[in-house]
Motif scaffolding. Structure first.
Motif, PDB file in Angstrom:
ATOM      1  N   LEU A 182       0.865  -1.180   0.000  1.00 23.30           N
ATOM      2  CA  LEU A 182       0.000   0.000   0.000  1.00 23.30           C
ATOM      3  C   LEU A 182       0.903   1.232   0.000  1.00 23.30           C
ATOM      4  O   LEU A 182       1.242   1.764   1.043  1.00 23.30           O
ATOM      5  N   ALA A 183       1.290   1.649  -1.184  1.00 23.09           N
ATOM      6  CA  ALA A 183       2.160   2.822  -1.322  1.00 23.09           C
ATOM      7  C   ALA A 183       1.296   4.047  -1.609  1.00 23.09           C
ATOM      8  O   ALA A 183       0.142   3.925  -1.998  1.00 23.09           O
ATOM      9  N   GLY A 184       1.849   5.215  -1.407  1.00 20.02           N
ATOM     10  CA  GLY A 184       1.141   6.437  -1.771  1.00 20.02           C
ATOM     11  C   GLY A 184       0.067   6.866  -0.786  1.00 20.02           C
ATOM     12  O   GLY A 184      -0.964   7.392  -1.197  1.00 20.02           O
ATOM     13  N   ASN A 185       0.288   6.630   0.493  1.00 24.81           N
ATOM     14  CA  ASN A 185      -0.634   7.103   1.530  1.00 24.81           C
ATOM     15  C   ASN A 185      -2.010   6.457   1.473  1.00 24.81           C
ATOM     16  O   ASN A 185      -3.002   7.050   1.905  1.00 24.81           O
ATOM     17  N   VAL A 186      -2.106   5.248   0.964  1.00 28.42           N
ATOM     18  CA  VAL A 186      -3.404   4.579   0.826  1.00 28.42           C
ATOM     19  C   VAL A 186      -4.173   4.586   2.141  1.00 28.42           C
ATOM     20  O   VAL A 186      -5.355   4.933   2.178  1.00 28.42           O
ATOM     21  N   MET A 187      -3.528   4.223   3.220  1.00 24.89           N
ATOM     22  CA  MET A 187      -4.243   4.070   4.492  1.00 24.89           C
ATOM     23  C   MET A 187      -4.874   5.366   4.996  1.00 24.89           C
ATOM     24  O   MET A 187      -5.916   5.331   5.625  1.00 24.89           O
ATOM     25  N   ILE A 188      -4.273   6.504   4.720  1.00 22.38           N
ATOM     26  CA  ILE A 188      -4.859   7.752   5.220  1.00 22.38           C
ATOM     27  C   ILE A 188      -5.885   8.343   4.262  1.00 22.38           C
ATOM     28  O   ILE A 188      -6.547   9.319   4.597  1.00 22.38           O
ATOM     29  N   PHE A 189      -6.016   7.759   3.073  1.00 21.73           N
ATOM     30  CA  PHE A 189      -7.019   8.234   2.131  1.00 21.73           C
ATOM     31  C   PHE A 189      -8.237   7.319   2.042  1.00 21.73           C
ATOM     32  O   PHE A 189      -9.141   7.567   1.251  1.00 21.73           O
ATOM     33  N   LEU A 190      -8.271   6.285   2.864  1.00 27.92           N
ATOM     34  CA  LEU A 190      -9.461   5.451   2.930  1.00 27.92           C
ATOM     35  C   LEU A 190     -10.603   6.248   3.556  1.00 27.92           C
ATOM     36  O   LEU A 190     -10.365   7.183   4.329  1.00 27.92           O
ATOM     37  N   GLU A 191     -11.812   5.869   3.261  1.00 30.47           N
ATOM     38  CA  GLU A 191     -12.970   6.477   3.915  1.00 30.47           C
ATOM     39  C   GLU A 191     -12.832   6.237   5.411  1.00 30.47           C
ATOM     40  O   GLU A 191     -12.623   5.093   5.840  1.00 30.47           O
ATOM     41  N   PRO A 192     -12.879   7.291   6.240  1.00 24.94           N
ATOM     42  CA  PRO A 192     -12.757   7.086   7.689  1.00 24.94           C
ATOM     43  C   PRO A 192     -13.743   6.023   8.179  1.00 24.94           C
ATOM     44  O   PRO A 192     -14.905   6.004   7.774  1.00 24.94           O
ATOM     45  N   GLY A 193     -13.228   5.122   9.002  1.00 21.49           N
ATOM     46  CA  GLY A 193     -14.046   4.035   9.528  1.00 21.49           C
ATOM     47  C   GLY A 193     -13.919   2.735   8.753  1.00 21.49           C
ATOM     48  O   GLY A 193     -14.418   1.706   9.197  1.00 21.49           O
TER      49      GLY A 193
END
Length: 123
Positions: free
Chosen positions: A35-46
């Motif tokens: 998961l490159a490119g900040n995937v985790m912080i751009f997921l829908e919150p929750g």
């Protein structure tokens, strides 16, 4: 991005899917999920826990999930990410400050490598 990736490595299988709703689009198993490119912080919150669980569920025993993302107060924290990872059976194997393996000593970016725990040698 997918077209560029496919042109650079046409021998690989490239799949476009919503990470929070993988369903059967990405059957696996995989040795590594990146998961490159900040995937985790751009997921829908929750959706972070559900996404990690779905990805971990597609790893082989001992498989790796690698994620790099920025530390931002208004997004997923590293501590919460680690907690979510543990809850899905992932154990922290390595952490760096950059994709070039610079040591992580705090800061505003982390690349985390989590390994899927196996129970009794079987996943």
């Amino acid at each position: 991005m997918q077209a560029a990736a496919t042109s650079k490595a046409p021998e690989l299988s490239w799949i476009e899917a919503d990470l929070a709703e993988l369903g059967s689009a990405v059957p696996g198993p995989f040795d590594v999920v990146v998961l490159a490119g900040n995937v985790m912080i751009f997921l829908e919150p929750g959706t972070e826990a559900r996404t990690l669980a779905a990805l971990a569920g597609r790893l082989t025993a001992g498989g790796l999930l690698v994620a790099g993302f920025s530390m931002r107060a208004d997004r997923l924290t590293l501590e919460r990410y680690d907690g979510l990872a543990v809850a899905t059976g992932l154990q922290l194997a390595a952490r760096w400050a950059t994709w070039d393996h610079e040591p992580f000593e705090g800061g505003d970016y982390a690349v985390s490598v989590h390994k899927l725990a196996s129970v009794g040698g079987v996943r």
